[in-house]
Design a protein around this motif. Structure first.
Motif, PDB file in Angstrom:
ATOM      1  N   GLU A  21       0.852  -1.197   0.000  1.00  0.00           N
ATOM      2  CA  GLU A  21       0.000   0.000   0.000  1.00  0.00           C
ATOM      3  C   GLU A  21       0.880   1.236   0.000  1.00  0.00           C
ATOM      4  O   GLU A  21       1.784   1.366   0.833  1.00  0.00           O
ATOM      5  N   ASP A  22       0.639   2.125  -0.937  1.00  0.00           N
ATOM      6  CA  ASP A  22       1.440   3.340  -1.066  1.00  0.00           C
ATOM      7  C   ASP A  22       1.115   4.284   0.094  1.00  0.00           C
ATOM      8  O   ASP A  22      -0.032   4.721   0.258  1.00  0.00           O
ATOM      9  N   VAL A  23       2.116   4.608   0.914  1.00  0.00           N
ATOM     10  CA  VAL A  23       1.903   5.472   2.082  1.00  0.00           C
ATOM     11  C   VAL A  23       2.558   6.836   1.892  1.00  0.00           C
ATOM     12  O   VAL A  23       2.741   7.576   2.858  1.00  0.00           O
ATOM     13  N   THR A  24       2.910   7.159   0.649  1.00  0.00           N
ATOM     14  CA  THR A  24       3.575   8.438   0.397  1.00  0.00           C
ATOM     15  C   THR A  24       2.736   9.609   0.905  1.00  0.00           C
ATOM     16  O   THR A  24       3.249  10.552   1.510  1.00  0.00           O
ATOM     17  N   LYS A  25       1.418   9.553   0.674  1.00  0.00           N
ATOM     18  CA  LYS A  25       0.542  10.666   1.066  1.00  0.00           C
ATOM     19  C   LYS A  25       0.528  10.855   2.580  1.00  0.00           C
ATOM     20  O   LYS A  25       0.410  11.986   3.077  1.00  0.00           O
ATOM     21  N   PHE A  27       3.028  10.512   4.645  1.00  0.00           N
ATOM     22  CA  PHE A  27       4.213  11.290   5.027  1.00  0.00           C
ATOM     23  C   PHE A  27       4.129  12.716   4.499  1.00  0.00           C
ATOM     24  O   PHE A  27       4.565  13.663   5.149  1.00  0.00           O
ATOM     25  N   THR A  28       3.531  12.884   3.298  1.00  0.00           N
ATOM     26  CA  THR A  28       3.395  14.224   2.724  1.00  0.00           C
ATOM     27  C   THR A  28       2.478  15.088   3.578  1.00  0.00           C
ATOM     28  O   THR A  28       2.783  16.254   3.878  1.00  0.00           O
ATOM     29  N   ASP A  29       1.363  14.507   3.996  1.00  0.00           N
ATOM     30  CA  ASP A  29       0.431  15.259   4.840  1.00  0.00           C
ATOM     31  C   ASP A  29       1.046  15.582   6.197  1.00  0.00           C
ATOM     32  O   ASP A  29       0.862  16.681   6.738  1.00  0.00           O
ATOM     33  N   ALA A  30       1.791  14.634   6.743  1.00  0.00           N
ATOM     34  CA  ALA A  30       2.399  14.848   8.063  1.00  0.00           C
ATOM     35  C   ALA A  30       3.450  15.946   8.035  1.00  0.00           C
ATOM     36  O   ALA A  30       3.659  16.649   9.025  1.00  0.00           O
ATOM     37  N   ALA A  31       4.103  16.108   6.894  1.00  0.00           N
ATOM     38  CA  ALA A  31       5.182  17.096   6.792  1.00  0.00           C
ATOM     39  C   ALA A  31       4.712  18.406   6.188  1.00  0.00           C
ATOM     40  O   ALA A  31       5.529  19.294   5.919  1.00  0.00           O
ATOM     41  N   ALA A  32       3.391  18.549   5.976  1.00  0.00           N
ATOM     42  CA  ALA A  32       2.877  19.744   5.288  1.00  0.00           C
ATOM     43  C   ALA A  32       3.186  21.025   6.045  1.00  0.00           C
ATOM     44  O   ALA A  32       3.413  22.083   5.446  1.00  0.00           O
ATOM     45  N   ALA A  33       3.206  20.952   7.357  1.00  0.00           N
ATOM     46  CA  ALA A  33       3.425  22.162   8.162  1.00  0.00           C
ATOM     47  C   ALA A  33       4.897  22.516   8.328  1.00  0.00           C
ATOM     48  O   ALA A  33       5.220  23.561   8.898  1.00  0.00           O
TER      49      ALA A  33
END
Length: 660
Positions: A21-25, A27-33
């Motif tokens: 399962e691709d979990v890239t999103k 990590f992207t959401d977690a690092a958005a701030a």
């Protein structure tokens, strides 16, 4: 440690199979701030931990990747072995041990022997009876539980003693030594006597057993005795009993002859002996160093390395009987005794006796008679003299010691100045005390300069100045020797040493000057390039502590004089680089033909003559230098080649035949 390496099915590895399962999103959401380039830290999570979480596919850094050729089957330390298989294991372990001594890590060499990590299981008292019943008669259990166990204990104890000596910093060339033991025991708490006793028991069993042929009994016993002897050499005090030490060296050489006459054959491809080593063992040890698989040297290279180890101990055995500072050039000092038998007073006495050829008592008596007060300056001078005994890496140690030598020179200058005021004649031998310190200091400077060639530290642009500077230092040294020749007793070894050194240094000055002139065109007079390189290379000469000493320094590098020196050379139509080399060769050949170097060479007179022979060969390599300064314009400086394998200090002129 795990007893097995488990093969994980490919379909269960991350990224494989149908459950990825691709979990890239996420990590992207977690690092958005977070801002670009910023970091987020967590308690107890280091950068090393973070890097260790990545499986990047690089064999040296990826702890989860094991190449197919490095996969090993389950290791069972109780697998029976043939005597010849055990011989092969011991020899291969010797190879890894020598690789550790040459500078590799324990985790990449010695610790690849898996029996080290299962040593506690090689115990007769805890072996299951069913295993004893299944042992093949040609593979007796004593080979593992008595012979191999004792040998591995000896190996670890040898590593322990070596590690302790290296950790003291009391030996040369420890800068690149890695002390990491990876939480693996080197039997630190086991007495050496117990290990020696175990090796003796193994040797006695091999002597008496009839479970296999005498050929392999002798072969294994030679390896056991060699291990015991090496352990005894590492533990022995060569200064306390040099004759016993020498007998151990002789015994080790005898075992080496037997081992070479009974080489261990390469085991069959199905032999369990191959499973005794895991070159990737570092992956399962506590280490911060990336994995490196060290190639195993050939048996002959291994035995050559062991021979070199014995040769070094042989040299120490001879040196232990040579009570001369000029022979040692440095000394072992444990904070109490020098060479484990002499007090500091002995060092002072030998220092002046070997340089001036007179007892130290004569110097003391003269100073006391002519000193104006009751407070003698000699104790202060003696304390300064003792500072040069510190033992770190040689070239760096010499560079650091130059300040101490200058302080001694300053102290002796003050003494002789006061003695002269109190009517001590200028031609009195005691008035040469400052030159004594200066000789030793200039010798150290010369070695610092030339050793940088040997270590290949100089760039092409730095080499001309180094040769010119060496010639200036040699000029100062020769001036000191001229002064001593007039006062040192003619029948003393010190006088013979000064005569030898005077001729040698005259030759070195000539060849250094010739080389400087020949490669002078490599110089750049770009101030922005020369000055930083100069101060970096000769930083030892610009320590602020020199400003606290009243007496001006002698023999320090002076860059501002170089330009005028080059101009003077170009105007000297009589100077011949080739002629200077020919003069050097003539002086050196004369010293060689004398057949004895005299002085303080003692048992190493032959080595000194070999050194002279090597310098003569360096002169022959420079026969193609220009015959005069006028010929410099047509000389191709590119034909000057520096190769430490040819000569560590001087280049040679490459001919067309050499280039081909």
């Amino acid at each position: 440690m795990d007893r097995m390496i488990v093969d994980i099915p490919e379909e269960t590895m991350p990224g494989a199979g149908f459950h990825f399962e691709d979990v890239t999103k996420v990590f992207t959401d977690a690092a958005a701030a977070m801002e670009s380039g910023s970091f987020m830290f967590m308690d107890d999570l280091t950068l090393h931990d973070a890097m260790g979480a990545f499986e990047i596919g690089e064999p040296r850094l990826d702890s989860g990747l094991i190449a197919e050729e490095h996969r090993t089957p389950q290791f069972d330390p109780m697998t029976p072995m043939l005597p010849q298989e055990l011989c092969w294991i011991l020899d291969r372990s010797f190879s890894y041990e020598m690789e550790w001594h040459s500078g590799n890590l324990l985790s990449h060499t010695v610790f690849t022997l898996l029996y080290i990590h299962f040593l506690a299981e090689l115990d007769f008292e805890y072996i299951p009876p069913r295993l004893l019943a299944t042992f093949d008669p040609s593979r007796p259990p004593e080979l593992l539980f008595l012979v191999l166990k004792a040998w591995v204990m000896g190996l670890l104890k040898c590593c322990d003693l070596s590690w302790r000596e290296l950790s003291k910093g009391g030996v040369q060339d420890v800068e690149d030594w890695q002390s990491e033991k990876c939480d693996v025991s080197l039997l630190e708490g086991v007495p050496v006597k117990f290990v020696i006793s175990s090796l003796e028991d193994a040797s006695m069993w091999l002597l008496k057993t009839t479970k296999f042929g005498v050929l392999w009994r002798n072969a294994l016993r030679a390896r056991i005795i060699l291990r015991k002897t090496i352990l005894q050499l590492m533990q022995s005090d060569v200064f306390a009993n040099p004759f016993e030490y020498q007998s151990l060296i002789d015994l080790a050489r005898e075992q080496m002859m037997i081992i070479r006459s009974h080489p261990s054959p390469e085991p069959e491809s199905s032999s369990p002996a191959y499973h005794a080593f895991d070159p990737c063992i570092a992956r399962r040890l506590k280490t911060f160093v990336p994995l490196r698989i060290v190639p195993v040297p050939s048996p002959e290279d291994t035995w050559k390395a062991v021979d070199a180890l014995l040769d070094g101990w042989q040299e120490v055995s001879l040196l232990a009987q040579a009570h001369s500072l000029a022979t040692w050039e440095s000394a072992f000092y444990d904070g109490l005794l020098i060479l484990n038998k002499f007090t500091f007073t002995w060092t002072v006495e030998r220092f002046f006796h070997e340089t001036l050829g007179i007892p130290y008592d004569v110097i003391v008596k003269t100073v006391v008679q002519h000193w104006p007060s009751d407070v003698s300056p000699l104790p202060h001078m003696e304390r300064i003299l003792g500072l040069w005994l510190n033992p770190p890496r040689r070239r760096r140690h010499l560079a650091k010691s130059l300040l101490d030598w200058h302080k001694l020179y300053d102290a002796l200058r003050e003494i002789t100045t006061e003695l002269e005021k109190n009517n001590l004649p200028k031609n009195h031998i005691v008035m040469q005390l400052p030159n004594v310190a200066l000789i030793w200091r200039l010798s150290a400077i010369r070695e610092v300069i030339f050793s940088a060639f040997q270590l290949e530290l100089y760039s092409l642009e730095e080499r001309p100045f180094a040769y010119w500077y060496a010639a200036q230092v040699l000029e100062e040294h020769l001036s000191c020797l001229d002064n001593l020749l007039d006062v040192v007793p003619k029948d003393s070894s010190a006088f013979q040493e000064i005569q030898f050194q005077h001729q040698l240094l005259t030759a070195l000055q000539a060849i250094s000057t010739a080389t400087f002139v020949s490669c002078m065109s490599l110089l750049t007079f770009d101030r922005d390039r020369m000055r930083p390189a100069f101060f970096r290379r000769y930083k030892w000469a610009f320590r602020p502590e020199y400003d606290t000493v009243k007496t001006p320094t002698v023999g320090h590098p002076e860059l501002h004089r170089l330009k005028n020196a080059c101009a003077d050379v170009l105007q000297d139509e009589l100077f011949s680089p080739r002629g200077a080399v020919e003069m050097t060769q003539s002086i050196l050949t004369g010293l060689v033909q004398m057949g004895s170097s005299g002085g303080w060479a003692n048992l190493w007179a032959t080595d000194r003559l070999q050194f002279l022979d090597h310098l003569v060969e360096a002169c022959k390599g420079l026969e193609g230098l220009p015959t005069s300064v006028r010929d410099m314009d047509s000389f191709d400086v590119g034909t000057l080649k520096w190769d430490v394998k040819v000569h560590p200090w001087f280049p040679f002129v490459e001919t067309k035949a050499d280039a081909a």
